[in-house]
Design a protein around this motif. Sequence first.
Motif, short mmCIF file in Angstrom:
data_model
loop_
_atom_site.label_atom_id
_atom_site.label_comp_id
_atom_site.label_asym_id
_atom_site.label_seq_id
_atom_site.Cartn_x
_atom_site.Cartn_y
_atom_site.Cartn_z
N GLY A 273 -63.58 -70.30 7.23
CA GLY A 273 -63.99 -68.90 7.18
C GLY A 273 -63.53 -68.03 8.33
N LYS A 274 -62.93 -68.64 9.36
CA LYS A 274 -62.53 -67.85 10.52
C LYS A 274 -61.27 -67.04 10.23
CE LYS A 274 -61.48 -68.08 15.46
NZ LYS A 274 -61.32 -68.94 16.65
N LEU A 275 -60.34 -67.62 9.50
CA LEU A 275 -59.11 -66.89 9.17
C LEU A 275 -59.40 -65.87 8.06
CD1 LEU A 275 -56.45 -69.76 9.15
CD2 LEU A 275 -56.79 -68.00 10.89
N MET B 212 -50.36 -54.92 4.83
CA MET B 212 -49.25 -55.47 5.60
C MET B 212 -49.19 -54.86 7.00
SD MET B 212 -47.83 -57.86 3.89
CE MET B 212 -46.43 -58.13 4.99
N GLN B 213 -49.55 -53.60 7.11
CA GLN B 213 -49.58 -52.96 8.43
C GLN B 213 -50.62 -53.62 9.33
OE1 GLN B 213 -50.26 -48.86 7.34
NE2 GLN B 213 -48.07 -48.38 7.25
N ASP B 214 -51.78 -53.93 8.77
CA ASP B 214 -52.81 -54.58 9.56
C ASP B 214 -52.48 -56.04 9.84
OD1 ASP B 214 -54.38 -52.39 10.00
OD2 ASP B 214 -56.18 -53.19 9.04
N LEU B 215 -51.72 -56.67 8.96
CA LEU B 215 -51.26 -58.02 9.24
C LEU B 215 -50.32 -57.99 10.44
CD1 LEU B 215 -51.18 -61.03 8.23
CD2 LEU B 215 -49.07 -60.40 7.02
N ALA B 216 -49.38 -57.06 10.43
CA ALA B 216 -48.44 -56.93 11.56
C ALA B 216 -49.16 -56.54 12.83
CB ALA B 216 -47.37 -55.89 11.21
N GLY B 217 -50.25 -55.79 12.69
CA GLY B 217 -51.01 -55.34 13.86
C GLY B 217 -52.02 -56.35 14.36
N GLY B 218 -52.14 -57.49 13.68
CA GLY B 218 -53.05 -58.54 14.15
C GLY B 218 -54.50 -58.35 13.74
N HIS B 219 -54.76 -57.46 12.76
CA HIS B 219 -56.14 -57.21 12.35
C HIS B 219 -56.61 -58.14 11.24
CE1 HIS B 219 -56.00 -53.74 14.93
NE2 HIS B 219 -54.96 -53.27 14.28
N VAL B 220 -55.68 -58.70 10.48
CA VAL B 220 -55.97 -59.79 9.54
C VAL B 220 -54.94 -60.88 9.78
CG1 VAL B 220 -57.11 -58.42 7.73
CG2 VAL B 220 -54.62 -58.66 7.71
N ASP B 221 -55.23 -62.07 9.27
CA ASP B 221 -54.39 -63.22 9.59
C ASP B 221 -53.37 -63.57 8.52
OD1 ASP B 221 -55.91 -63.72 12.01
OD2 ASP B 221 -57.51 -64.46 10.69
N ILE B 222 -53.71 -63.35 7.24
CA ILE B 222 -52.89 -63.83 6.13
C ILE B 222 -52.79 -62.74 5.07
CG2 ILE B 222 -52.67 -65.62 4.34
CD1 ILE B 222 -54.72 -67.28 6.02
N VAL B 223 -51.65 -62.65 4.44
CA VAL B 223 -51.49 -61.83 3.24
C VAL B 223 -50.56 -62.55 2.28
CG1 VAL B 223 -50.52 -59.71 2.25
CG2 VAL B 223 -51.93 -59.57 4.31
N LEU B 224 -50.99 -62.67 1.02
CA LEU B 224 -50.11 -63.11 -0.05
C LEU B 224 -49.67 -61.86 -0.79
CD1 LEU B 224 -51.55 -65.90 0.52
CD2 LEU B 224 -51.14 -66.40 -1.89
N GLY B 225 -48.42 -61.50 -0.61
CA GLY B 225 -47.90 -60.28 -1.23
C GLY B 225 -46.66 -60.56 -2.03
N HIS C 125 -49.65 -63.27 15.53
CA HIS C 125 -50.73 -63.77 16.40
C HIS C 125 -51.29 -65.10 15.92
CE1 HIS C 125 -52.77 -61.73 13.07
NE2 HIS C 125 -53.83 -62.46 13.36
N VAL C 126 -51.00 -65.46 14.68
CA VAL C 126 -51.48 -66.72 14.12
C VAL C 126 -50.59 -67.85 14.64
CG1 VAL C 126 -51.92 -68.03 12.00
CG2 VAL C 126 -52.42 -65.57 12.08
N LEU C 127 -51.19 -68.92 15.14
CA LEU C 127 -50.43 -70.00 15.76
C LEU C 127 -49.61 -70.80 14.76
CD1 LEU C 127 -53.07 -71.33 18.32
CD2 LEU C 127 -51.16 -69.75 18.73
N ALA C 128 -50.07 -70.86 13.49
CA ALA C 128 -49.42 -71.71 12.50
C ALA C 128 -47.97 -71.29 12.28
CB ALA C 128 -50.19 -71.65 11.18
N LYS C 129 -47.07 -72.28 12.37
CA LYS C 129 -45.65 -72.03 12.12
C LYS C 129 -45.22 -72.52 10.74
CE LYS C 129 -44.65 -70.32 16.22
NZ LYS C 129 -45.98 -70.35 16.84
N THR C 130 -46.05 -73.35 10.11
CA THR C 130 -45.77 -73.87 8.78
C THR C 130 -47.02 -73.74 7.93
OG1 THR C 130 -46.50 -76.15 9.23
CG2 THR C 130 -44.20 -75.59 9.78
#
Length: 313
Positions: A141-143, A181-194, A123-128
């Motif tokens: 602070g929005k992301l 990661m599940q919530d990242l895939a579900g669009g509930h958070v925007d970024i994860v460093l894993g 859902h995040v528009l950034a491609k890079t």
Amino acid sequence: MVMSTGAGGAQPAAGKFPSRPLTLVVPYPAGGSNDNAARLLARKLSDALGQPVVVDNRSGASGTLGAEHVARAAPDGYTLLYASSSFLTASVLRARPVYDPLKDFVPVARVSRAQFVITVGKHVLAKTLQDLIAQARTHPGKLSYGSSGIGSINHFATEAFAESAGIRLTHVPYRGMTPAMQDLAGGHVDIVLGSVPSTMAQVKSGRVRALAVTGESAAPQLPGLPIAASAGAPGFTFDAWSGVLAPAGTPQALIDLLGTEVALALKDPALRAAFEAEGASLAPMGSAEFSRILATELQRFRQLAQKADIRAE
């Protein structure tokens, strides 16, 4: 016969080392990546030393229970700690740490390094990575970003990235990487460093987008993915280490002997392949250099904790 160093110089130790089994304390539950790695190394060391190296899982309190046990053990080379970067972060978070990472331990050898993957939801528009940083600067602070918990190593990693990029992100802690990661895939958070293993399944399924890795070189498990330092975050690198430590006061002769055996064990191609399967790269380093790395990282984590107001739960 090994030599020990005391006030009067080098003196012969009583008997041959080791004359009985060694214990490698793993301050994490059995079955995790650190435990798996420790058991692989323990088997190789057992063969080399001619004595069993028994893995003792002492998990709890963010890894501090196992570390405290080793800090209080006899400095005779028979009780060792298989530590990771959280060995440092856990001590930083506590107002009254139960151990001092630099004073209560002496490094034996670094074993491995593992980098992180900067991932975003579809859902995040950034491609890079450059796009992501630009978006974050436009909307401070929005992301939001998910982590495996307050004070976790990937919490520190993301704050280090935000500081380096000059952006502000909103933290959403989870109880582990799987729900993050599940919530990242579900669009509930925007970024994860894993870590590489914790992100691979979602990246390969196309449910999340990988933008960059945080190490100094590309990740063999994710060919073609750029490193963050050359993809929009100049100067930013972050990885997690694993290594072996002994209680402070352990004779230098034993540190040297154990360090040599660890380095020899890490030459095994099968061990290298096993670590790479866990998302890590073997990165042997001797006691003196590893000690300097620990001091530098401890200072970095202290500064990050203060700037980002990272406190223990």
